[in-house]
Scaffold this active site. Structure first.
Site, PDB file in Angstrom:
ATOM      1  N   GLY A 118      -4.079  15.635 -47.001  1.00 59.03           N
ATOM      2  CA  GLY A 118      -2.865  15.440 -46.208  1.00 59.03           C
ATOM      3  C   GLY A 118      -2.796  14.128 -45.447  1.00 59.03           C
ATOM      4  O   GLY A 118      -1.984  13.987 -44.530  1.00 59.03           O
ATOM      5  N   GLU A 119      -3.626  13.148 -45.817  1.00 57.15           N
ATOM      6  CA  GLU A 119      -3.604  11.875 -45.085  1.00 57.15           C
ATOM      7  C   GLU A 119      -2.237  11.199 -45.190  1.00 57.15           C
ATOM      8  O   GLU A 119      -1.754  10.577 -44.224  1.00 57.15           O
ATOM      9  CB  GLU A 119      -4.686  10.935 -45.609  1.00 57.15           C
ATOM     10  CG  GLU A 119      -4.753   9.618 -44.831  1.00 57.15           C
ATOM     11  CD  GLU A 119      -5.851   8.685 -45.308  1.00 57.15           C
ATOM     12  OE1 GLU A 119      -5.773   7.482 -44.981  1.00 57.15           O
ATOM     13  OE2 GLU A 119      -6.776   9.150 -45.999  1.00 57.15           O
ATOM     14  N   ARG A 120      -1.601  11.330 -46.329  1.00 59.93           N
ATOM     15  CA  ARG A 120      -0.274  10.713 -46.512  1.00 59.93           C
ATOM     16  C   ARG A 120       0.734  11.325 -45.541  1.00 59.93           C
ATOM     17  O   ARG A 120       1.543  10.611 -44.927  1.00 59.93           O
ATOM     18  CB  ARG A 120       0.165  10.913 -47.969  1.00 59.93           C
ATOM     19  CG  ARG A 120       1.445  10.210 -48.360  1.00 59.93           C
ATOM     20  CD  ARG A 120       1.572  10.190 -49.882  1.00 59.93           C
ATOM     21  NE  ARG A 120       2.890   9.765 -50.311  1.00 59.93           N
ATOM     22  CZ  ARG A 120       3.898  10.587 -50.555  1.00 59.93           C
ATOM     23  NH1 ARG A 120       3.722  11.907 -50.410  1.00 59.93           N
ATOM     24  NH2 ARG A 120       5.066  10.133 -50.948  1.00 59.93           N
ATOM     25  N   GLU A 157      -8.177  17.543 -54.905  1.00 61.90           N
ATOM     26  CA  GLU A 157      -6.800  17.762 -54.466  1.00 61.90           C
ATOM     27  C   GLU A 157      -5.927  16.547 -54.772  1.00 61.90           C
ATOM     28  O   GLU A 157      -4.786  16.669 -55.203  1.00 61.90           O
ATOM     29  CB  GLU A 157      -6.788  18.065 -52.962  1.00 61.90           C
ATOM     30  CG  GLU A 157      -5.470  18.645 -52.442  1.00 61.90           C
ATOM     31  CD  GLU A 157      -4.486  17.582 -51.985  1.00 61.90           C
ATOM     32  OE1 GLU A 157      -3.298  17.907 -51.836  1.00 61.90           O
ATOM     33  OE2 GLU A 157      -4.890  16.415 -51.800  1.00 61.90           O
TER      34      GLU A 157
END
Length: 263
Positions: free
Chosen positions: A60-62, A94
């Site tokens: 989920g870094e984006r 992922e």
């Protein structure tokens, strides 16, 4: 089901094994605008770091980057109880499953799973739903030098362009071809044809057949003639010949001074 908690963005740290290195500004702005309007629809996956207030992003870094662009201070997260290695593998898998990774980023990620975390191609194949031959083709791209990979991405060349370059061993030749591809706007088929024409492996040279004299008497006569010529010229050369079933041995003594008698 894991509980969702809201974590301050300043307490979330990127995963060092994140395979994604390119975050397109236009896409990030579009995602930030979407988050402003609709919020973050899919929570980030995180793990607590050594019982501290800080958490490492598993996936989920984006979304985190876009949330920061949107001026949001906290984001929804699901905390997973896994260690650093499991987090790395999960993060890589992922991201590889997403279609928006570049083919080089995907190749690096698959290479990490094999070399760093000891996963076999069979393991990765099952986890990603990709054939082992497809994985091998991806990993082979890593044979290209890093600066060559950067150039390919910058010029928006395709994965098939990159694969075609694998046929060239010399890095200087790779750059020659890359510049031709860029200047002439070669498609994949034209690139493959160009490489096949000018950078094909040279065919082995045919051996030149030299005459082999099997009759040793020709060489014996040549030696004897040379000794006789020296003697007739005043050089007191002498020879000692030993013959066995396997070979003939000659020992020749030639005085350093002309006319000197040999012992």
């Amino acid at each position: 089901m894991n509980n969702i908690s809201y974590i301050a963005t300043e307490k979330l740290l990127p995963n060092p094994n994140q395979p994604r290195h390119q975050f397109q500004s236009e896409e990030m702005l579009a995602l930030a605008n979407s988050i402003k309007e609709n919020g973050i629809l899919q929570p980030l996956l995180i793990r607590r770091m050594n019982n501290s207030d800080y958490c490492e992003i598993i996936a989920g870094e984006r979304r985190l980057r876009a949330a920061i662009l949107a001026g949001i201070d906290t984001v929804p997260c699901i905390e997973m109880d896994i260690d650093r290695e499991q987090s790395a593998v999960y993060s890589i898998l992922e991201n590889v499953q997403r279609e928006d990774l570049s083919f080089f980023e995907e190749a690096v990620a698959i290479g990490q799973l094999m070399t760093v975390f000891g996963m076999t191609q069979q393991d990765i194949s099952k986890a990603l739903g990709k054939s082992q031959s497809a994985l091998s083709n991806k990993v082979r791209l890593l044979k290209l030098p890093v600066d060559v990979r950067y150039f390919i991405e910058k010029e928006h060349l395709t994965e098939r362009h990159a694969r075609a370059l694998l046929a060239i061993e010399d890095e200087k030749d790779i750059w020659t071809v890359l510049n031709v591809i860029k200047d002439r706007h070669l498609n994949v088929a034209q690139t493959e044809s160009y490489i096949a024409t000018f950078y094909a492996k040279p065919k082995p040279k045919k051996r030149t057949n030299h005459p082999i004299y099997k009759d040793f008497r020709i060489f014996v006569n040549t030696v004897n003639k040379a000794i006789k010529t020296m003697q007739e010229s005043g050089i007191n050369a002498i020879s000692d010949q030993t013959e066995t079933d396997e070979y003939i041995e000659y020992r020749i003594k030639i005085p350093k001074a002309v006319g000197q008698k040999s012992a």
